[in-house]
Design an enzyme around this catalytic site. Structure first.
Site, PDB file in Angstrom:
ATOM      1  CB  THR A 468      -1.009   0.077   1.379  1.00  0.00           C
ATOM      2  OG1 THR A 468      -0.057  -0.414   2.408  1.00  0.00           O
ATOM      3  CG2 THR A 468      -2.144  -0.932   1.103  1.00  0.00           C
ATOM      4  NE  ARG A 628      -1.065  17.426   4.683  1.00  0.00           N
ATOM      5  CZ  ARG A 628      -0.202  17.747   5.913  1.00  0.00           C
ATOM      6  NH1 ARG A 628      -0.568  17.200   6.969  1.00  0.00           N
ATOM      7  NH2 ARG A 628       0.904  18.380   5.608  1.00  0.00           N
ATOM      8  CG  ASN A 631       3.148   9.359  -2.537  1.00  0.00           C
ATOM      9  OD1 ASN A 631       2.974   9.620  -3.371  1.00  0.00           O
ATOM     10  ND2 ASN A 631       4.094   8.474  -1.992  1.00  0.00           N
ATOM     11  CE  LYS A 701     -11.936  12.255   6.033  1.00  0.00           C
ATOM     12  NZ  LYS A 701     -13.548  12.742   5.385  1.00  0.00           N
ATOM     13  CD  GLU A 705     -10.301  -1.706   4.033  1.00  0.00           C
ATOM     14  OE1 GLU A 705     -10.898  -2.672   3.407  1.00  0.00           O
ATOM     15  OE2 GLU A 705      -9.108  -1.725   4.668  1.00  0.00           O
TER      16      GLU A 705
HETATM   17 MO1  MOS Z   1      -7.659  -4.859   4.584  1.00  0.00          MO
HETATM   18  S1  MOS Z   1      -9.478  -6.110   4.731  1.00  0.00           S
HETATM   19  O1  MOS Z   1      -8.033  -4.050   6.040  1.00  0.00           O
HETATM   20  O2  MOS Z   1      -6.589  -5.740   4.584  1.00  0.00           O
END
Ligand code: MOS
Length: 738
Positions: A468, A628, A631, A701, A705
């Site tokens: 991520t 905000r 990146n 935030k 998801e």
């Molecule tokens: Mo995600 S389901 O919170 O890895």
């Protein structure tokens, strides 16, 4: 002067390690005298093992041991609930002869090579006493119950008003059922654990996980270790999507074997075996909406039944969103579970919301049709200015701006309300849209920061980077606080010996670990400022913190930047080699008074060839309000992934059970369909401005998801607009349209 990194499109700091193969994953460490475990899994879905014969397997070449429930006693365990765990019994393999699900591990063969272990596994003879199993959610509805709720999640909001009465009295009504299949996470990296045995040191566990601290706690409690006797490492994760939020059974088996043999052991799962691990549950939903002729919602009923296993109560926040996304005074929400003879489901990207918003946003589209109203207009008419589930204002909510900018970029005004009104190259064209929402919580986390004489800043927290971008955004935050170039910052994660952080999930890592990293670095900065003031004839001796800037190894006077003290001089003068800080950050009490959520508006175009039944998605636009953006590059990547996933969720993804065997049968990447390059065309991501001083100190935030939530409904709604066919069961494959 060094420029600020936060808010700048910054390439991944771990990118080079990943593409050059230097990043080592859980199954890759080179360990001397390593043994390999291969798991034998059950062929029945329910019953008991009556006999397990390991004679032949044990005698096979290279085999060191074969562990089964008959020879694997556990020490007495201490109580432990893993972070994402559900009420009920945590499944632990090889405890007894009971079979809960097909593909349940029943033995672990350990040999000197993987191939010999795998071969010997084929020689383990297992006899069962099968019992009748139930693995079909539709047949299990009668058993549905109100579950004990999960620690992580708020309980289902209580009803408000009288939804049934208001529904009956409404001028426009929609009452529909929606169905979703099980789906498997299928991360690129399969599950693996390499346990390194040391005669005079802690057990080192390389594990594929989203939470090293959680796995450490789990193993320590099961095997009676103290924290300093067992260390979990997971610096790189090849995708997880929620499947690594909980300790998985291979790590248990690898530790069990390493302890029994006092040797290092690696256990990896095959792709097929991963289909017996965890998945997004089957979902049945009913949404009933009642509105006045001008489109104002009077009544909202949302009921969901999802499956769980027989041993734990796996709940999701599937229906919660329906209580807050649109303004409505008469709301009834219900969430029930039906137990099936399957392994327990698990969180999978947008758990709960992914199913719930599919149903709600499909029903909203149906209501727009019933009212003969534009679907976007219907949403604007029911725009919610407060979180009615908790009767709280929003800390920020720029969803209106998402609708506006998304619609403009997409060209929503060109949509023809009448289905079947446009064709391009023989294909019916449809436009669809949907709203997405996801929570934006801050949790408690710790971080430490160390600045050394050479100007290097090392920051650590036991969080994860499941792809991520955690490494990158935490490095950006740290660099900005000390005005350091990114190249001088190292962020460490994925090690249980680092300061405690929660599992990486729920889109709460940026907003949870980010503030801890910020605070630790700010503490180092403040200490350094104090040291710099003590330097003889310091130009900043009388300055206040706001009078100075931190810039590439120097503390400079803001109004006269050539007058400065170097970090190194400041430290040498006080004879310190490093400046260190460890902090723990917690959510501020003021957050309690607000609903904190990320929002999105998704627009899609589909082309449906009715003769072939094929569906194409030539373009999609997602406009998001996520506070905000730390990146824009990694943020955009997250949303692109969500859009691709949502298109797959709408059109392709489905784990199919052969009910005779109670077993997922399309358990390979050849038969479990996900989008390929040819399925994905133009994707456009817009981040709208959203200022939020409440949500957390960074104002950011999470956006793991939110990119997925709502996308499947936008595609399904576009298919209706193209064809006039309302398909209420995912995935919408060609047979459903022919
Ligand atoms: Mo995600 S389901 O919170 O890895």
């Amino acid at each position: 002067m060094t420029t600020a990194y936060i808010g700048e499109a910054t390439s991944r700091v771990d990118g080079r390690a990943k593409v050059t193969g230097q990043a080592k994953y859980a199954g890759e460490p080179h360990v001397a005298n390593l043994l390999y475990g291969y798991i034998v899994t059950s062929t029945i879905a329910k019953g008991t093992i009556t006999r397990i014969d390991t004679t032949e397997a044990t005698a096979a070449p290279g085999v060191v041991t074969v562990l089964t429930h008959e020879n694997s006693p556990l020490p007495p365990r201490r109580p432990f609930v893993d972070e994402a765990g559900s009420p009920g019994i945590t499944f632990i393999p090889l405890r007894d002869n009971r079979i809960w699900f097909s593909q349940q591990p029943v033995a672990l063969v350990v040999a000197d090579t993987f191939e010999r272990a795998r071969y010997a596994a084929s020689l383990v003879r297992v006899e069962y006493k099968p019992e009748a199993h139930l693995t079909d959610l539709e047949l299990a509805h009668g058993d549905a119950y109100d579950p004990p709720w999960r620690r992580l999640l708020p309980p289902v909001p209580a009803p408000r008003g009288d939804a049934e009465k208001a529904f009956a009295a409404s001028a426009a009504r929609v009452d529909a059922e929606y169905r979703g299949p099980a789906e498997h996470h299928n991360p690129m990296e399969p599950y693996a654990s390499t346990v390194v045995w040391q005669d005079d040191g802690p057990l080192i566990v390389h594990d594929k996980t989203q939470g090293v601290k959680d796995v450490q706690g789990y193993l320590c409690s099961l095997f009676n270790y103290d924290d300093d006797e067992l260390r979990v490492l997971s610096p790189y994760v090849g995708g997880a999507f929620g499947s690594g939020l909980r300790p998985q059974y291979q790590v248990f088996l690898a530790v069990l074997a390493a302890r029994a043999l006092k040797r290092s052991v690696k256990v990896t799962l095959t792709r097929q075996q991963m289909f017996g691990l965890c998945y997004r549950p089957f979902a049945w939903q009913r949404v009933a909406l009642g509105a006045s002729p001008d489109g104002r919602l009077n009544a909202l009923i949302h009921e969901a039944i999802q499956n769980t296993s027989r041993y734990e109560h796996y709940c999701e926040s599937t229906v919660h969103w329906s209580g807050m996304l649109y303004r409505c005074s008469n709301v009834r929400l219900s969430f029930k579970l039906s137990p099936l003879d399957l392994t327990a489901p698990a969180d999978m990207r947008g758990p709960g919301a992914a199913w719930g918003l599919y149903a709600l946003e499909s029903a909203m589209d149906e209501l727009a049709t019933a009212l003969n109203m534009d679907p976007l207009e219907l949403r604007l008419r029911n725009y919610s200015e407060k979180d009615q589930n908790r009767n709280l204002p929003y800390s920020s909510k720029a969803l209106r701006e998402c609708y506006k900018q998304g619609a403009e970029r997409f060209g929503w005004s060109r949509r023809k309300a009448e289905p079947r009104s446009t064709k391009i190259d023989g294909a019916l064209v449809g436009y669809g849209m949907a709203t997405g929402v996801w929570e934006a919580p801050q949790l408690t986390a710790s971080a430490s920061a160390v600045l050394t004489l050479d100007g290097r800043l090392t920051v650590s927290s036991a969080t994860a980077d499941i792809g991520t971008g955690t490494y990158t955004i935490m490095s950006q935050i740290a660099a900005d606080v000390l005005g350091a170039p990114l190249s001088k910052v190292t962020f460490k994660l994925g090690d249980s010996s680092l300061p405690k952080a929660p599992v990486e999930g729920g889109s709460f890592t940026a907003s949870t670990v980010g503030p801890a990293v910020h605070a630790a670095c700010a503490n180092v900065r403040d200490q350094l400022f104090g040291l710099a003031q003590r330097v003889p004839r310091s130009p900043i001796a009388d300055a206040t913190p706001s009078d100075v800037i931190f810039d590439d190894g120097y503390i400079r006077l803001r109004r006269e930047p050539t007058r400065a003290v170097s970090f190194e001089d400041a430290m040498r003068n006080s004879m310190v080699n490093e400046v260190e800080a460890s902090v723990t950050t917690r959510p501020d009490a003021k957050q309690e008074g607000y609903g904190t959520y990320a929002h999105s508006a998704v627009f899609t175009e589909v082309h449906v060839d009715e003769e072939l039944g094929t569906i194409r998605v030539p373009r999609a636009v997602s406009a998001l309000a996520v506070g905000r953006v730390l990146n824009p590059k990694t943020a955009r990547s997250q949303v692109l992934g969500g859009l691709v996933w949502g298109i797959g969720m709408a059109l392709e993804e489905e784990s199919v059970i052969d009910q005779r065997f109670g077993r997922f049968i399309n358990h390979s990447l050849a038969e479990y369909y996900v989008p390929v390059h040819a399925d994905i065309r133009d994707l456009d991501v817009i981040f709208v401005d959203e200022q939020d001083d409440v949500v957390n100190p960074l104002g950011a935030k999470g956006l793991g998801e939110i990119g997925l939530v709502g996308v499947a409904a936008a595609v399904a709604n576009a298919i209706y607009n193209a064809t006039g066919k309302r398909i209420r069961k995912l995935p919408i494959k060609l047979d459903k349209l022919l």
